[in-house]
Design an enzyme around this catalytic site. Structure first.
Site, PDB file in Angstrom:
ATOM      1  N   ARG A 171     -22.366  -4.265 -26.416  1.00  0.00           N
ATOM      2  CA  ARG A 171     -22.889  -4.771 -25.155  1.00  0.00           C
ATOM      3  C   ARG A 171     -22.596  -3.795 -24.013  1.00  0.00           C
ATOM      4  NH1 ARG A 171     -24.706  -9.717 -26.246  1.00  0.00           N
ATOM      5  NH2 ARG A 171     -23.626 -10.821 -27.926  1.00  0.00           N
ATOM      6  N   ASP A 172     -23.601  -3.638 -23.158  1.00  0.00           N
ATOM      7  CA  ASP A 172     -23.435  -2.775 -21.985  1.00  0.00           C
ATOM      8  C   ASP A 172     -22.408  -3.396 -21.029  1.00  0.00           C
ATOM      9  OD1 ASP A 172     -25.511  -0.449 -20.582  1.00  0.00           O
ATOM     10  OD2 ASP A 172     -24.064  -1.491 -19.293  1.00  0.00           O
TER      11      ASP A 172
ATOM     12  N   ASN B 187     -33.183   6.628 -21.649  1.00  0.00           N
ATOM     13  CA  ASN B 187     -33.174   7.443 -20.439  1.00  0.00           C
ATOM     14  C   ASN B 187     -32.798   8.882 -20.805  1.00  0.00           C
ATOM     15  OD1 ASN B 187     -33.698   5.168 -18.815  1.00  0.00           O
ATOM     16  ND2 ASN B 187     -31.524   4.644 -18.728  1.00  0.00           N
TER      17      ASN B 187
ATOM     18  N   VAL C 192     -24.748   8.708 -19.381  1.00  0.00           N
ATOM     19  CA  VAL C 192     -23.839   8.985 -20.501  1.00  0.00           C
ATOM     20  C   VAL C 192     -24.597   9.881 -21.486  1.00  0.00           C
ATOM     21  CG1 VAL C 192     -22.476   8.036 -22.383  1.00  0.00           C
ATOM     22  CG2 VAL C 192     -22.622   6.786 -20.210  1.00  0.00           C
TER      23      VAL C 192
ATOM     24  N   HIS D 115     -28.707   7.128 -26.494  1.00  0.00           N
ATOM     25  CA  HIS D 115     -28.611   5.691 -26.739  1.00  0.00           C
ATOM     26  C   HIS D 115     -29.922   5.013 -26.401  1.00  0.00           C
ATOM     27  CE1 HIS D 115     -27.142   6.692 -22.703  1.00  0.00           C
ATOM     28  NE2 HIS D 115     -27.687   5.549 -22.295  1.00  0.00           N
TER      29      HIS D 115
ATOM     30  N   HIS E 133     -31.318   1.480 -24.983  1.00  0.00           N
ATOM     31  CA  HIS E 133     -31.008   0.204 -24.347  1.00  0.00           C
ATOM     32  C   HIS E 133     -31.925  -0.869 -24.941  1.00  0.00           C
ATOM     33  CE1 HIS E 133     -28.891   1.824 -20.639  1.00  0.00           C
ATOM     34  NE2 HIS E 133     -29.558   2.911 -20.997  1.00  0.00           N
TER      35      HIS E 133
HETATM   36  P1  5GP Z   1     -27.706   5.538 -19.176  1.00  0.00           P
HETATM   37  O1  5GP Z   1     -27.700   5.401 -17.684  1.00  0.00           O
HETATM   38  O2  5GP Z   1     -27.014   6.804 -19.616  1.00  0.00           O
HETATM   39  O3  5GP Z   1     -29.059   5.386 -19.814  1.00  0.00           O
HETATM   40  O4  5GP Z   1     -26.894   4.306 -19.724  1.00  0.00           O
HETATM   41  C1  5GP Z   1     -25.517   4.310 -19.878  1.00  0.00           C
HETATM   42  C2  5GP Z   1     -25.091   2.876 -19.965  1.00  0.00           C
HETATM   43  O5  5GP Z   1     -23.757   2.852 -20.448  1.00  0.00           O
HETATM   44  C3  5GP Z   1     -25.070   2.151 -18.618  1.00  0.00           C
HETATM   45  O6  5GP Z   1     -25.956   1.034 -18.673  1.00  0.00           O
HETATM   46  C4  5GP Z   1     -23.617   1.744 -18.431  1.00  0.00           C
HETATM   47  O7  5GP Z   1     -23.473   0.471 -17.864  1.00  0.00           O
HETATM   48  C5  5GP Z   1     -23.076   1.798 -19.845  1.00  0.00           C
HETATM   49  N1  5GP Z   1     -21.668   2.124 -19.944  1.00  0.00           N
HETATM   50  C6  5GP Z   1     -21.016   3.141 -19.292  1.00  0.00           C
HETATM   51  N2  5GP Z   1     -19.715   3.186 -19.657  1.00  0.00           N
HETATM   52  C7  5GP Z   1     -19.556   2.177 -20.555  1.00  0.00           C
HETATM   53  C8  5GP Z   1     -18.432   1.701 -21.296  1.00  0.00           C
HETATM   54  O8  5GP Z   1     -17.315   2.226 -21.199  1.00  0.00           O
HETATM   55  N3  5GP Z   1     -18.630   0.649 -22.120  1.00  0.00           N
HETATM   56  C9  5GP Z   1     -19.868   0.046 -22.256  1.00  0.00           C
HETATM   57  N4  5GP Z   1     -19.946  -0.983 -23.099  1.00  0.00           N
HETATM   58  N5  5GP Z   1     -20.940   0.470 -21.576  1.00  0.00           N
HETATM   59  C10 5GP Z   1     -20.791   1.508 -20.732  1.00  0.00           C
END
Ligand code: 5GP
Length: 114
Positions: A29-30, A87, A96, A100, A102
């Site tokens: 989970r996010d 993304n 990150v 990944h 979503h």
């Molecule tokens: P991005 O913006 O790279 O597409 O998505 C990264 C996602 O990772 C974000 O939605 C953010 O909330 C989530 N995220 C960042 N750090 C952590 C973490 O330590 N644990 C979890 N479960 N999600 C994280």
């Protein structure tokens, strides 16, 4: 690629609410959910962004999407619907740098995104 927070989750060095796992894919989970269901599907063998994918990664990329669809079916929201998003880099909003997918569900979503 450098290590990321998701690498630490794979190695169980930091906690995460893991909801799905197979040989290639981990899902959790996010931390900052954008919908009632917001799960991240990541490959255990990381690549930083979708730009780094090569033809031999086709099966891995497919497995990420299949895992997301499988999860949606098992959790009972597949018919109602959901959104999958990857993304990539700055304009894609990536924060990150471990590829990944979503999976967002549980509310109606609009198109185009903001
Ligand atoms: P991005 O913006 O790279 O597409 O998505 C990264 C996602 O990772 C974000 O939605 C953010 O909330 C989530 N995220 C960042 N750090 C952590 C973490 O330590 N644990 C979890 N479960 N999600 C994280």
């Amino acid at each position: 690629m450098g290590d990321t927070i998701f690498g630490k989750i794979i190695r169980r060095e930091i906690p995460a609410d893991i909801v799905y796992e197979n040989d290639d894919v981990l899902a959790f989970r996010d931390l900052n959910p954008q919908a009632p269901v917001h799960v991240l599907f990541i490959p255990k063998h990381a690549m930083a962004t979708l730009n780094d994918a090569i033809p031999s990664d086709a099966t891995l990329l497919g497995n990420l999407l299949l895992a997301a669809a499988d999860y949606a079916k098992r959790e009972g929201f597949a018919e109602q619907g959901y959104r999958t998003v990857i993304n990539c880099n700055e304009h894609g909003g990536q924060t990150v740098f471990h590829l990944h997918v979503h999976l967002l569900a549980g509310r109606s979503m609009h198109w185009p995104p903001g």
